[in-house]
Scaffold this motif. Structure first.
Motif, PDB file in Angstrom:
ATOM      1  N   THR A 209      -1.446   3.030   5.991  1.00 40.88           N
ATOM      2  CA  THR A 209      -0.750   4.321   6.053  1.00 40.88           C
ATOM      3  C   THR A 209       0.732   4.168   6.380  1.00 40.88           C
ATOM      4  N   CYS A 210       1.102   3.019   6.931  1.00 43.21           N
ATOM      5  CA  CYS A 210       2.482   2.758   7.391  1.00 43.21           C
ATOM      6  C   CYS A 210       2.879   3.724   8.505  1.00 43.21           C
ATOM      7  N   ARG A 211       1.925   4.112   9.295  1.00 41.39           N
ATOM      8  CA  ARG A 211       2.146   4.968  10.458  1.00 41.39           C
ATOM      9  C   ARG A 211       1.673   4.237  11.713  1.00 41.39           C
ATOM     10  N   CYS A 212       2.262   4.573  12.829  1.00 42.42           N
ATOM     11  CA  CYS A 212       1.888   3.952  14.092  1.00 42.42           C
ATOM     12  C   CYS A 212       0.493   4.418  14.504  1.00 42.42           C
ATOM     13  N   SER A 213      -0.338   3.476  14.886  1.00 40.15           N
ATOM     14  CA  SER A 213      -1.701   3.816  15.283  1.00 40.15           C
ATOM     15  C   SER A 213      -1.778   4.376  16.701  1.00 40.15           C
TER      16      SER A 213
END
Length: 157
Positions: free
Chosen positions: A64-68
């Motif tokens: 997703t290229c988002r911070c988990s």
């Protein structure tokens, strides 16, 4: 077609507001989800420049290229820097495609930005994001990081 007596569509907030005037939601929506800022980088003092690697912070979701762990990222990753309206102009490592940087420089967002396209996948479809080009730092020994330097994160499309 807009009827003659209807007001024109208002300009989007990133064209009408200064960074410090944006609501928290507006500020956060500027992130296009490319993941480039979450790549590990080196500062090269002799050249006064930053070099990106293709190695992502352990918290970055590679798909997703988002911070988990976005809300708690700074307590987990001590050198994680939160982008703010106050610091964005000073952070020279922010990628040139970053909406925060573009707006701070008085430039418009690219066509693939979700606020422009209306689709969070266009940043990936346009090949701007890190998706498919990166590995997590959990799988790369620290001594191998210099071998992972890449140019694409600091390039404009």
């Amino acid at each position: 077609m807009t009827p003659p007596d209807s007001p024109a569509d208002p300009a989007p907030f990133w064209k009408t507001k200064r960074l410090g005037q944006m609501t928290p939601a507006e500020w956060e929506s500027l992130c296009d989800g490319c993941g480039r800022c979450c790549l590990l980088k080196f500062y090269e003092p002799e050249e006064d420049r930053y070099l990106f690697t293709d190695v992502a912070c352990r918290l970055l979701d590679l798909e997703t290229c988002r911070c988990s762990s976005y809300a708690t990222r700074q307590s987990i990753v001590k050198d994680c820097i939160k982008l703010t309206p106050r610091n964005i102009r000073r952070l020279r490592w922010v990628p040139p495609t970053c909406a925060y940087r573009l707006v701070a420089e008085g430039r418009d967002l690219y066509w693939w930005h979700p606020l422009v396209s209306g689709d969070p996948e266009t940043v990936h479809a346009a090949g701007i994001s890190a998706r498919g080009r990166i590995v997590s730092e959990t799988g790369v020994p620290e001594e191998a990081l210099e071998e992972r330097i890449v140019a694409w994160p600091s390039e404009r499309p």
